[in-house]
Design an enzyme around this catalytic site. Structure first.
Site, PDB file in Angstrom:
ATOM      1  N   GLU A  41       0.782   0.808   0.259  1.00  0.00           N
ATOM      2  CA  GLU A  41       0.183   1.978   0.888  1.00  0.00           C
ATOM      3  C   GLU A  41       0.586   2.040   2.367  1.00  0.00           C
ATOM      4  O   GLU A  41      -0.049   1.400   3.218  1.00  0.00           O
ATOM      5  CB  GLU A  41      -1.349   1.905   0.803  1.00  0.00           C
ATOM      6  CG  GLU A  41      -1.875   1.920  -0.611  1.00  0.00           C
ATOM      7  CD  GLU A  41      -3.271   2.526  -0.680  1.00  0.00           C
ATOM      8  OE1 GLU A  41      -3.456   3.445  -1.491  1.00  0.00           O
ATOM      9  OE2 GLU A  41      -4.149   2.119   0.094  1.00  0.00           O
ATOM     10  N   HIS A  48      -7.413  -3.146   1.516  1.00  0.00           N
ATOM     11  CA  HIS A  48      -7.115  -1.753   1.879  1.00  0.00           C
ATOM     12  C   HIS A  48      -7.047  -1.644   3.407  1.00  0.00           C
ATOM     13  O   HIS A  48      -7.814  -2.290   4.115  1.00  0.00           O
ATOM     14  CB  HIS A  48      -8.196  -0.821   1.314  1.00  0.00           C
ATOM     15  CG  HIS A  48      -7.797   0.616   1.376  1.00  0.00           C
ATOM     16  ND1 HIS A  48      -7.834   1.329   2.564  1.00  0.00           N
ATOM     17  CD2 HIS A  48      -7.321   1.467   0.434  1.00  0.00           C
ATOM     18  CE1 HIS A  48      -7.401   2.560   2.329  1.00  0.00           C
ATOM     19  NE2 HIS A  48      -7.077   2.669   1.048  1.00  0.00           N
TER      20      HIS A  48
HETATM   21  P1  PGA Z   1      -5.082   9.219  -0.244  1.00  0.00           P
HETATM   22  O1  PGA Z   1      -5.693   7.727  -0.176  1.00  0.00           O
HETATM   23  O2  PGA Z   1      -4.622   9.437  -1.668  1.00  0.00           O
HETATM   24  O3  PGA Z   1      -6.242  10.114   0.127  1.00  0.00           O
HETATM   25  O4  PGA Z   1      -3.959   9.283   0.718  1.00  0.00           O
HETATM   26  C1  PGA Z   1      -5.076   6.671  -0.840  1.00  0.00           C
HETATM   27  C2  PGA Z   1      -5.786   5.379  -0.557  1.00  0.00           C
HETATM   28  O5  PGA Z   1      -6.274   5.195   0.564  1.00  0.00           O
HETATM   29  O6  PGA Z   1      -5.907   4.519  -1.439  1.00  0.00           O
END
Ligand code: PGA
Length: 244
Positions: free
Chosen positions: A161, A91
Site C-alpha cells: 500500500e 497499516h
Molecule cells: P483506500 O484505502 O482504498 O480508501 O485507498 C485502502 C487502505 O487503506 O487499505
C-alpha cells in the site's frame, strides 16, 4: 483473486445492516475468490452473523501483541475466541497515528502466528520516498524487519500500500505494481528461512474502474480496499467484475 474490505473506523449497526443486505443481494460468489471483510471490533460478531450463510471471511483491522494490563486493547486470544479469520497489521494509519514501528508490528505478527490466524501485513513507501526513487529500498527494509530469518509455517498475505495512494484517488500504474509485487515475493522468499512466497495484495484507491486493470497482472493476487468497500453494492460490483 483476493478481495479484502478494510472498513477502518466506519460503520454502525444501521449502516452495517444495509451493507450486508445490499452485498448479499448483489454478490455473485465464485469459489476461486477469497473475500474478506474487516469491520470494527465492536461490530465483528454482528457482521459474522449477518454473513454466515455466505463463504465470506471476517477479520480484524489490528491486534495488540500482548494481553493483561493494557487498557483498551484487544489481543489475539480474544480474536481467536471469535473465530477471526484474518488480522490486518502494519497499516500505514497505525504506523502514523498510533506510532507503531516495525518492532511493534513484528511482535503482533508473532502473536498471530501462535494462533495460526492469517496475517495481512501492510508495507508501503511515502510520497517523498517514491519521488526520490527509494521505493524498493524502503520496502526491502520493512520486509527485513518483519520477516528476516523467520521459519513461517502458515499462509501469509502481504499488502503493498503506497501511502500516497491511500484515499487519494492516485495509484501507481498496474505494471509498476506488478513489478513491485514480484520484488516483494522475491525478497520474502530470500529473507525467510524456509523461503516462503506470500500472496501479495495491492491497496490504495482501488475502485470498480481500475480493478480489472490491477487483476490482469500476474503478481497482483488480490486487493485491499478502503473507501470503495464502504458501500455493499459497490464492493459487490468490484468483486463481480472479476469472474472466472
Ligand atoms: P483506500 O484505502 O482504498 O480508501 O485507498 C485502502 C487502505 O487503506 O487499505
Amino acid at each position: 483473486m483476493i478481495f479484502i474490505a478494510n472498513w477502518k473506523s466506519n460503520g454502525s449497526l444501521r449502516i452495517n445492516k444495509e451493507w450486508c443486505d445490499n452485498f448479499k443481494n448483489k454478490i455473485k460468489l465464485n469459489s476461486k475468490n477469497f473475500i474478506g471483510v474487516a469491520p470494527s471490533y465492536i461490530h465483528f460478531q454482528n457482521i459474522k452473523n449477518q454473513l454466515k450463510e455466505l463463504d465470506i471471511k471476517v477479520g480484524a483491522q489490528d491486534v495488540d501483541a500482548h494481553g493483561g494490563a493494557r487498557t483498551g486493547s484487544i489481543n489475539i486470544d480474544m480474536l481467536s475466541d471469535l473465530n477471526c479469520d484474518f488480522v490486518i497489521i502494519g497499516h500505514s494509519e497505525r504506523r502514523l497515528f498510533f506510532g507503531e514501528d516495525s518492532a511493534t508490528i513484528k511482535s503482533k505478527l508473532e502473536s498471530i502466528y501462535k494462533k495460526k490466524i492469517l496475517p495481512i501485513v501492510c508495507v508501503g513507501e511515502s510520497y517523498n520516498d517514491n519521488k526520490k526513487g527509494k521505493t524498493h529500498k524502503v520496502l526491502e527494509s520493512q520486509l527485513i524487519e518483519l520477516f528476516s530469518h523467520d521459519q513461517i509455517s502458515q499462509e501469509i498475505f502481504i499488502a503493498y500500500e503506497p501511502i500516497w495512494a491511500i484515499g487519494t484517488g492516485l495509484t501507481p500504474n498496474s505494471e509498476t505494481v506488478n513489478e513491485i509485487h514480484q520484488f516483494i515475493k522475491d525478497r520474502v522468499q530470500f529473507h525467510t528461512k524456509n523461503n516462503i512466497i506470500p500472496s501479495v495484495l495491492y491497496g490504495g484507491s482501488v475502485t470498480t474502474s481500475n480493478i480489472k486493470d490491477f487483476s490482469s497482472q500476474k503478481h497482483i493476487d488480490g486487493v485491499l480496499v478502503g473507501g470503495a468497500s464502504l458501500d455493499g453494492n459497490t464492493f459487490a460490483d468490484l468483486v463481480n467484475k472479476i469472474g472466472d
